[in-house]
Design a protein around this motif. Structure first.
Motif, PDB file in Angstrom:
ATOM      1  N   SER A 209     -30.902   7.808   8.400  1.00  0.00           N
ATOM      2  CA  SER A 209     -31.476   8.754   7.409  1.00  0.00           C
ATOM      3  C   SER A 209     -31.584   9.597   7.159  1.00  0.00           C
ATOM      4  O   SER A 209     -31.723  10.561   6.266  1.00  0.00           O
ATOM      5  N   PHE A 210     -31.969  10.704   8.475  1.00  0.00           N
ATOM      6  CA  PHE A 210     -32.202  11.696   8.370  1.00  0.00           C
ATOM      7  C   PHE A 210     -30.501  12.316   8.024  1.00  0.00           C
ATOM      8  O   PHE A 210     -30.470  13.398   7.062  1.00  0.00           O
ATOM      9  N   GLU A 211     -29.422  11.825   7.848  1.00  0.00           N
ATOM     10  CA  GLU A 211     -28.358  12.728   7.478  1.00  0.00           C
ATOM     11  C   GLU A 211     -27.895  12.161   5.930  1.00  0.00           C
ATOM     12  O   GLU A 211     -27.898  13.066   5.607  1.00  0.00           O
ATOM     13  N   THR A 212     -27.577  11.220   5.508  1.00  0.00           N
ATOM     14  CA  THR A 212     -28.391  10.481   4.296  1.00  0.00           C
ATOM     15  C   THR A 212     -29.468  12.063   3.140  1.00  0.00           C
ATOM     16  O   THR A 212     -28.761  11.642   2.408  1.00  0.00           O
ATOM     17  N   ALA A 213     -30.250  12.052   4.150  1.00  0.00           N
ATOM     18  CA  ALA A 213     -31.663  12.757   3.598  1.00  0.00           C
ATOM     19  C   ALA A 213     -31.075  14.359   3.143  1.00  0.00           C
ATOM     20  O   ALA A 213     -31.030  15.080   2.140  1.00  0.00           O
ATOM     21  N   TYR A 214     -30.364  14.855   4.910  1.00  0.00           N
ATOM     22  CA  TYR A 214     -30.012  16.501   4.523  1.00  0.00           C
ATOM     23  C   TYR A 214     -28.791  16.851   4.871  1.00  0.00           C
ATOM     24  O   TYR A 214     -28.208  17.480   3.830  1.00  0.00           O
ATOM     25  N   ARG A 215     -28.247  15.812   4.533  1.00  0.00           N
ATOM     26  CA  ARG A 215     -26.817  16.390   4.602  1.00  0.00           C
ATOM     27  C   ARG A 215     -25.739  17.045   3.938  1.00  0.00           C
ATOM     28  O   ARG A 215     -25.288  18.339   4.064  1.00  0.00           O
ATOM     29  N   PRO A 216     -26.434  16.389   2.513  1.00  0.00           N
ATOM     30  CA  PRO A 216     -25.771  18.095   0.968  1.00  0.00           C
ATOM     31  C   PRO A 216     -26.485  19.042   1.452  1.00  0.00           C
ATOM     32  O   PRO A 216     -25.446  20.379   1.695  1.00  0.00           O
ATOM     33  N   VAL A 217     -27.621  19.637   2.019  1.00  0.00           N
ATOM     34  CA  VAL A 217     -28.322  20.724   2.441  1.00  0.00           C
ATOM     35  C   VAL A 217     -27.136  21.354   3.526  1.00  0.00           C
ATOM     36  O   VAL A 217     -27.043  22.734   3.431  1.00  0.00           O
ATOM     37  N   ILE A 218     -27.553  20.646   4.449  1.00  0.00           N
ATOM     38  CA  ILE A 218     -26.205  20.991   5.871  1.00  0.00           C
ATOM     39  C   ILE A 218     -25.169  21.147   5.290  1.00  0.00           C
ATOM     40  O   ILE A 218     -24.692  22.612   5.756  1.00  0.00           O
TER      41      ILE A 218
ATOM     42  N   LYS B  24     -36.950  22.417   1.800  1.00  0.00           N
ATOM     43  CA  LYS B  24     -38.130  23.574   2.088  1.00  0.00           C
ATOM     44  C   LYS B  24     -36.922  24.173   3.010  1.00  0.00           C
ATOM     45  O   LYS B  24     -37.102  25.079   3.639  1.00  0.00           O
ATOM     46  N   LEU B  25     -36.302  23.098   3.980  1.00  0.00           N
ATOM     47  CA  LEU B  25     -35.268  23.724   4.901  1.00  0.00           C
ATOM     48  C   LEU B  25     -34.341  24.731   4.611  1.00  0.00           C
ATOM     49  O   LEU B  25     -33.851  25.450   5.144  1.00  0.00           O
ATOM     50  N   LYS B  26     -33.229  24.064   3.071  1.00  0.00           N
ATOM     51  CA  LYS B  26     -32.992  25.649   2.304  1.00  0.00           C
ATOM     52  C   LYS B  26     -33.430  26.591   2.150  1.00  0.00           C
ATOM     53  O   LYS B  26     -33.381  27.990   2.431  1.00  0.00           O
TER      54      LYS B  26
END
Length: 258
Positions: A106-115, A247-249
């Motif tokens: 779930s984390f990867e699905t949500a955050y992978r593009p921005v990471i 927000k992370l970005k």
């Protein structure tokens, strides 16, 4: 089996049941954000991560025998971190993950593009630490075997792509499909140039199993609450319910200005 061990296993199952109920509740809240058929992208870490208590169970196979062989390019204390991104990046995201962990997916699905965006731009460095929490909780060896295969991919310079493939093809939590090395090798075919005799030998021989065990031991000693554990420049951002990819970005961009 001693009464103490039986009680420990009962406690582990009870904790898993509680955390799964939390995951279901979090999923219902997420679905409530659907507007006009599109999901509103507000996936705070605490909302998407159904934590499995770190001490809920131990993998009987976690104490792998043999010398500890770190994958090529591993960094950090005891060489337990697989780095992605430029060392010159001003911000570091430290991620503890288990390839069998649904919350990690779930984390990867949500955050992978921005990471990916930030690492490709040289603005963020990610240090991945691989653990075997689900092997201990659900029994099996899929977490360990997948982590070993990912370390083998790191030897070949293909870790980021194979890491993503493993999460994209993650089996159900109760299905220990990644215990099958043939499946891990099959998935390597999705990464250009990875399925080589050297990679196959590395996977089949469990070349990095002891390194994976040591990585999981470090996770246990870190007193973390579960997987995924995500640290931004050393600060645990897991409990920040306002955290989103955007927000992370912003945090990374602000750190780069400093």
């Amino acid at each position: 089996m001693s009464e103490k061990n039986r009680e420990g296993k009962r406690t582990a199952r009870e904790k898993l049941a509680v955390e799964r109920e939390k995951q279901k509740s979090a999923e219902k809240r997420r679905r409530a954000l659907i507007v006009g058929g599109a999901v509103v992208a507000v996936l705070g870490l605490a909302a998407v991560i159904g934590v499995v208590a770190a001490n809920a169970g131990k993998d009987d196979d976690s104490e792998a025998s043999g010398p500890v062989v770190a994958p090529s390019g591993a960094q950090g204390k005891d060489g337990l971190a697989i780095p992605v991104g430029k060392d010159s990046a001003k911000s570091t995201l430290t991620v503890w993950e288990d390839f069998r962990c649904p919350a990690c997916k779930s984390f990867e699905t949500a955050y992978r593009p921005v990471i990916h965006e930030l690492t490709n731009a040289g603005q963020l460095k990610v240090e991945y630490h691989l653990v075997t929490l689900i092997d201990g909780n659900m029994r099996g060896s899929g977490s360990r075997n997948a982590a070993n295969a990912a370390a083998c991919a790191q030897d070949a310079g293909k870790f980021p792509a194979y890491h993503d493939v493993l999460f994209d093809n993650q089996p159900p939590e109760i299905d220990d499909a990644y215990a099958d090395n043939d499946r891990l090798i099959e998935l390597a075919g999705k990464v250009d140039g990875l399925d080589t005799p050297a990679f196959r030998s590395c996977v089949e021989d469990g070349k990095h199993n002891s390194w994976v065990a040591k990585s999981h031991q470090a996770f246990d000693k870190g007193d973390f609450s579960g997987t995924p554990t995500v640290l931004f420049n050393g600060k645990d951002i897991y409990q920040d319910r306002t955290m989103t990819p955007a927000k992370l970005k912003q945090m990374v961009q602000e750190a780069n200005k400093g």
